[in-house]
Scaffold this active site. Structure first.
Site, PDB file in Angstrom:
ATOM      1  NE  ARG A  36      -4.335  -1.494   1.683  1.00 29.27           N
ATOM      2  CZ  ARG A  36      -5.173  -2.117   2.496  1.00 29.27           C
ATOM      3  NH1 ARG A  36      -4.895  -2.228   3.774  1.00 29.27           N
ATOM      4  NH2 ARG A  36      -6.294  -2.619   2.029  1.00 29.27           N
ATOM      5  CE  LYS A 203     -20.204 -15.944   6.211  1.00 25.39           C
ATOM      6  NZ  LYS A 203     -20.392 -14.753   7.060  1.00 25.39           N
ATOM      7  N   GLY A 354      -9.975  -8.862  -1.661  1.00 28.91           N
ATOM      8  CA  GLY A 354      -8.746  -8.971  -0.877  1.00 28.91           C
ATOM      9  C   GLY A 354      -8.098 -10.340  -0.973  1.00 28.91           C
ATOM     10  N   GLY A 377     -12.996  -4.224   0.227  1.00 30.53           N
ATOM     11  CA  GLY A 377     -14.365  -3.772   0.511  1.00 30.53           C
ATOM     12  C   GLY A 377     -14.831  -2.720  -0.474  1.00 30.53           C
TER      13      GLY A 377
HETATM   14  P1  ADP Z   1     -12.306 -11.956  -1.537  1.00 32.82           P
HETATM   15  O1  ADP Z   1     -11.590 -11.403  -0.330  1.00 32.82           O
HETATM   16  O2  ADP Z   1     -11.384 -12.153  -2.706  1.00 32.82           O
HETATM   17  O3  ADP Z   1     -13.543 -11.182  -1.867  1.00 32.82           O
HETATM   18  P2  ADP Z   1     -13.747 -13.871   0.093  1.00 32.82           P
HETATM   19  O4  ADP Z   1     -13.297 -13.150   1.332  1.00 32.82           O
HETATM   20  O5  ADP Z   1     -15.159 -13.756  -0.290  1.00 32.82           O
HETATM   21  O6  ADP Z   1     -12.811 -13.445  -1.149  1.00 32.82           O
HETATM   22  O7  ADP Z   1     -13.448 -15.429   0.241  1.00 32.82           O
HETATM   23  C1  ADP Z   1     -12.157 -15.925   0.438  1.00 32.82           C
HETATM   24  C2  ADP Z   1     -12.172 -17.229   1.192  1.00 32.82           C
HETATM   25  O8  ADP Z   1     -13.043 -18.151   0.601  1.00 32.82           O
HETATM   26  C3  ADP Z   1     -10.816 -17.889   1.233  1.00 32.82           C
HETATM   27  O9  ADP Z   1     -10.309 -17.802   2.542  1.00 32.82           O
HETATM   28  C4  ADP Z   1     -11.099 -19.326   0.826  1.00 32.82           C
HETATM   29  O10 ADP Z   1     -10.436 -20.293   1.645  1.00 32.82           O
HETATM   30  C5  ADP Z   1     -12.593 -19.427   1.013  1.00 32.82           C
HETATM   31  N1  ADP Z   1     -13.181 -20.514   0.224  1.00 32.82           N
HETATM   32  C6  ADP Z   1     -13.126 -20.712  -1.099  1.00 32.82           C
HETATM   33  N2  ADP Z   1     -13.715 -21.861  -1.451  1.00 32.82           N
HETATM   34  C7  ADP Z   1     -14.175 -22.426  -0.324  1.00 32.82           C
HETATM   35  C8  ADP Z   1     -14.877 -23.649  -0.020  1.00 32.82           C
HETATM   36  N3  ADP Z   1     -15.211 -24.501  -0.995  1.00 32.82           N
HETATM   37  N4  ADP Z   1     -15.170 -23.902   1.260  1.00 32.82           N
HETATM   38  C9  ADP Z   1     -14.829 -23.034   2.223  1.00 32.82           C
HETATM   39  N5  ADP Z   1     -14.176 -21.893   2.016  1.00 32.82           N
HETATM   40  C10 ADP Z   1     -13.851 -21.575   0.761  1.00 32.82           C
HETATM   41 MG    MG Z   2     -11.994 -11.562   1.807  1.00 34.02          MG
END
Ligand code: ADP
Ligand code: MG
Length: 397
Positions: A36, A203, A354, A377
């Site tokens: 950053r 989620k 992230g 975010g």
């Molecule tokens: P980002 O930060 O890129 O938006 P998220 O925070 O929504 O992504 O999700 C990231 C997390 O999702 C990672 O820690 C990863 O381990 C988890 N993840 C991905 N696939 C699965 C799965 N099948 N079951 C549980 N967790 C998962």
């Molecule tokens: Mg995340």
């Protein structure tokens, strides 16, 4: 972008307040990732070359009580910034008052200083985070021009962005903010087609807004990661012990109806009986889960299918890993996405998120994308089509 940009503003000899995002990870007094800080350098160097008097500031972590202040001073960040700039960065360990005002008054053209963590103002009445009017007015009074370069907090309405912009004469976007807004904004509003989005993560509930908006804008939305199982559950499949949001099944059905052929779900998976890198693995199709198994990555047929759907894409937005990439045995799908996007030479490829950004960097693809967003975010809210207060507050051109 309709907003005024930094290069539209005459800054020479002026006191320029620059909101940067120096919210860096620190462990035992050591900055473990200075990305950053590096990302803010073009803006700061540009202002110094144009002989502005630069006053920069940022938040660092959350500060609610006096005790929280420990380890949250920006002093070590100022030292790191000085190393990168090859230049003295005076640090004032205050967020207001005589010492700060005197230091700003003493600043010469082409010099830079930094003041203390803006969230120290949250201890009494959350003045920073609740955009206290007096605090915004006070900080605005310290300079002539405000440059916002903190994309990571642009989805928040704080005194150190919206407050200052409201009460200062002139405000504009910094180079990093401009880049983020241009890349993500163009992808959403004016994409070269085919435009394919890949959405993963844990989620569905985190990503409802993004799925909805991208279903409107993109030609395909490929789903992966933990959220796949809520969709599959909604379709009536057995998903064993995979992560699921049982209270989001109706919503998943609605999205499936809205999305029709545009919304693409994985067709095979890597299954295990334990959330453990060393647990035995089996590849299975979506109708082959037993009650004891969970899906932790997409399978080879899904990878192949997604690679086909990405062939020829001109714009790709990726948000959310398609598997539990933190464990090596479940990283394959996410690595395949990185690899595939890296080879799309004619496409604009953007990561907003992230963990997806962390995954791309971890697997060596840091320079393989057109743009990796610095704000998880903020990029999520921007992809949802929301207005970012930290951008909306700036002067129009
Ligand atoms: P980002 O930060 O890129 O938006 P998220 O925070 O929504 O992504 O999700 C990231 C997390 O999702 C990672 O820690 C990863 O381990 C988890 N993840 C991905 N696939 C699965 C799965 N099948 N079951 C549980 N967790 C998962
Ligand atoms: Mg995340």
């Amino acid at each position: 972008m309709i907003k005024k940009r930094m290069n539209d503003v005459n800054v020479t000899g002026k006191t320029v307040l620059v909101r940067v995002d120096f919210n860096v990870p620190i462990e035992d007094g050591v900055i473990t990732d200075d990305n950053r800080i590096r990302q803010a350098l073009p803006t700061l160097e540009n202002l110094l070359e144009r002989r502005a008097k630069v006053v920069c500031f940022s938040h660092l972590g959350r500060v609610k009580t006096e005790d929280d202040k420990s380890g949250k001073s920006l002093d070590i960040v100022a030292k790191k910034l000085a190393e990168h700039l090859g230049k003295k960065v005076k640090f004032v360990p205050e967020t207001r008052g005589k010492t700060l005002e005197t230091a700003i008054a003493a600043l010469k053209a082409g010099e830079i200083m930094m003041f203390e963590n803006t969230r120290f103002e949250d201890i009494e009445g959350k003045k920073e985070s609740k955009n206290d009017e007096n605090l915004g007015r006070y900080w605005a009074s310290l300079g002539d021009v405000f440059i916002n370069d903190a994309f990571g907090t642009a989805h928040r309405e704080h005194a150190s962005n919206v407050g200052i912009a409201t009460y200062i004469d002139e405000s504009a976007a910094g180079l990093l903010l401009e880049k983020e807004i241009d890349f993500i904004g163009n992808a959403i509003e004016n994409p070269k087609r085919p435009f394919v989005a890949i959405l993963g993560g844990v989620k569905v509930s985190d990503k409802i807004g993004v799925i909805r908006n991208l279903l409107k804008k993109a030609d395909r939305v490929l789903i992966g990661g933990g959220m796949s199982y809520t969709f599959m559950r909604a379709q009536g499949y057995e998903i064993g012990t995979s992560v699921v949001e049982d209270d989001k099944l109706d919503l998943a059905r609605t999205l499936l109806d809205e999305g029709k052929d545009k919304l693409v779900l994985p067709i095979d998976f890597k299954l295990t009986k334990a959330f453990d890198n060393d647990a035995p693995i089996r590849i299975a199709a979506r109708d082959e889960f037993s009650k004891e198994e969970m899906g932790l990555d997409v399978g080879p047929k899904t990878i192949e299918k997604y690679q086909e759907l990405l062939t020829g894409a001109k714009t790709v937005v990726w948000n959310g890993p398609v598997g539990v990439f933190e464990m090596s045995n479940f990283a394959k799908g996410t690595i395949a996405i990185c690899e595939t996007l890296a080879n799309l030479n004619e496409a604009t490829t953007i990561i907003g998120g992230g963990d997806s950004a962390a995954a791309a960097i971890k697997f060596g693809y840091e320079t393989s994308f057109s743009h990796i967003s610095t704000g998880g975010g903020a990029s999520l809210e921007y992809l949802e089509g929301k207005t970012l207060p930290g951008v909306a507050c700036l002067d129009n051109r």
